[in-house]
Design a protein around this motif. Sequence first.
Motif, short mmCIF file in Angstrom:
data_model
loop_
_atom_site.label_atom_id
_atom_site.label_comp_id
_atom_site.label_asym_id
_atom_site.label_seq_id
_atom_site.Cartn_x
_atom_site.Cartn_y
_atom_site.Cartn_z
N LYS A 127 0.85 -1.20 0.00
CA LYS A 127 0.00 0.00 0.00
C LYS A 127 0.88 1.24 0.00
O LYS A 127 2.08 1.17 0.25
N TRP A 128 0.25 2.39 -0.23
CA TRP A 128 0.97 3.65 -0.21
C TRP A 128 1.03 4.20 1.21
O TRP A 128 0.07 4.10 1.97
N GLY A 129 2.15 4.78 1.54
CA GLY A 129 2.33 5.47 2.80
C GLY A 129 3.24 6.66 2.60
O GLY A 129 4.06 6.67 1.69
N ASN A 130 3.08 7.66 3.44
CA ASN A 130 3.93 8.84 3.30
C ASN A 130 5.05 8.81 4.34
O ASN A 130 4.91 8.23 5.40
N GLY A 131 6.16 9.43 3.98
CA GLY A 131 7.31 9.48 4.87
C GLY A 131 8.19 10.68 4.57
O GLY A 131 7.88 11.49 3.70
N GLN A 132 9.29 10.75 5.29
CA GLN A 132 10.24 11.85 5.13
C GLN A 132 10.97 11.73 3.80
O GLN A 132 11.50 10.67 3.46
N CYS A 133 11.02 12.82 3.06
CA CYS A 133 11.63 12.82 1.73
C CYS A 133 13.13 12.52 1.76
O CYS A 133 13.69 12.10 0.75
N TRP A 134 13.77 12.71 2.90
CA TRP A 134 15.22 12.47 3.00
C TRP A 134 15.54 11.00 3.29
O TRP A 134 16.69 10.59 3.22
N TRP A 135 14.51 10.19 3.60
CA TRP A 135 14.76 8.76 3.78
C TRP A 135 15.26 8.18 2.48
O TRP A 135 14.87 8.60 1.40
N LYS A 136 16.12 7.18 2.56
CA LYS A 136 16.60 6.50 1.36
C LYS A 136 15.78 5.24 1.13
O LYS A 136 15.54 4.47 2.05
N ALA A 137 15.33 5.08 -0.10
CA ALA A 137 14.50 3.94 -0.47
C ALA A 137 14.79 3.56 -1.91
O ALA A 137 15.39 4.33 -2.67
N ALA A 138 14.35 2.37 -2.28
CA ALA A 138 14.38 1.97 -3.68
C ALA A 138 13.36 2.86 -4.41
O ALA A 138 12.60 3.59 -3.77
#
Length: 111
Positions: free
Chosen positions: A90-101
């Motif tokens: 599902k979609w979730g929001n988070g901090q833009c500075w987190w690193k993710a694929a």
Amino acid sequence: MKTFAGAASACRAEGGTLAMPRDAATNTFLRNQLSKLHPYYWFGLKYLRNEGKSVWIDRTPLGKFNAYDRGKPDGLGDCVAYCTSTNPPKWGNGQCWWKAAYICEFSPGRG
């Protein structure tokens, strides 16, 4: 693994953009491609907390379709990712500075 801005930049550098699953079929296709190796995958949606709305990175409104998890979006952050800990993701929001694929999309017939 990149920040949201880094992921968007990497997609642009390859001639594409972060993916924008604007309908259920595209969303299902994308989430079926995700690996549980990464807990989060950035795609091209931002949540504007101050305005209480979501917009695609091309600045168009979210529209009627969304696949936010229950209780999302919340005050946690302004960038949206698939969360692979839910089944289906599902979609979730988070901090833009987190690193993710991240997931890029490209127009047919590019380059």
